[in-house]
Design an enzyme around this catalytic site. Structure first.
Site: not given
Ligand code: AMP
Length: 215
Positions: A13, A88, A127, A160, A171
């Site tokens: 996203k 969300r 990531r 992160r 998540r």
């Protein structure tokens, strides 16, 4: 154009929102980025959000709705916006609908990016992001030229805090339970554009360009 990007964590996203900013000349509104900034600045809102974010749970609706309401009222959103990571939950989607209706606006497209779970985990565990300029890398799929250093601004790359496997799995499970029902919500309104998000960022960008120009 008023656009929502929907999808599980790791679907791309943020990556696609950044590409669309240039193409459509409208801003990206990432509730995750706004919340991370609040945590960094140690504001009251940030302190409230921190524990939820660390475990991968959702921050309470009233907190994020308040944040988005303020952000959408800013001048740069007049020509449109790309919402990334909001709504969300159904309560957030309803609040967004009311908010936009109150100023005579509405959503044009909700692009739902679909990616298999194991691919999401692979993407998120590798990531790396640059806190200074927002550039994103992946240790295998898109490595920076120099390990740990941002190609764009030479800032130090970070992982992160919520990109560890346990939190990632939570998540994804939070997404399935609380966010995925939004697909039916927007399908019923004729706004949902489902796309396969398992290709390269450039391929997905082309697919999104097609669905938002056609529909
Ligand atoms: P993201 O950067 O979109 O992956 O978001 C990181 C974290 O911020 C999420 O795991 C949630 O804890 C929180 N968050 C971001 N957006 C929302 C939202 N719309 N509603 C509730 N929590 C959110």
């Amino acid at each position: 154009m008023n656009l929502v990007l929907l999808g599980p964590p790791g679907a791309g996203k943020g990556t696609q929102a950044k590409r669309l900013i240039e193409k459509l000349a409208i801003p990206q509104i990432s509730t995750g980025d706004l919340l991370r900034q609040a945590v960094k600045d140690e504001t009251e809102l940030g302190l409230q959000a921190k524990v939820k974010m660390e475990t991968g749970e959702l921050v309470p609706d009233d907190v994020v709705i308040g944040m988005v309401t303020q952000r959408l009222a800013q001048d740069d959103c007049k020509a449109g916006f790309i919402l990334d990571g909001f709504p969300r939950a159904v309560g957030q989607a309803e609040a967004l609908e009311d908010l936009l209706a109150s100023v005579g606006r509405g959503l044009e497209h909700v692009v739902s990016i679909e990616v298999p779970e194991e691919e999401l985990v692979r993407r998120l565990t590798g990531r790396r992001s640059c806190p200074a300029c927002g550039a994103m890398f992946h240790v295998s799929f898109n490595p920076p030229k120099q390990s740990g250093i941002c190609d764009a601004c030479k800032g130090e790359l970070i992982t992160r805090a919520d990109d560890n496997e346990e939190t990632i799995r939570n998540r994804i499970s939070v997404f399935r339970q609380q966010t995925e029902p939004l697909k039916d919500f927007y399908q019923a309104k004729g706004l949902l554009r489902g796309i396969d998000g398992s290709g390269t960022p450039a391929e997905i960008e082309n697919i999104i360009a097609k669905v938002i120009s056609k529909a």
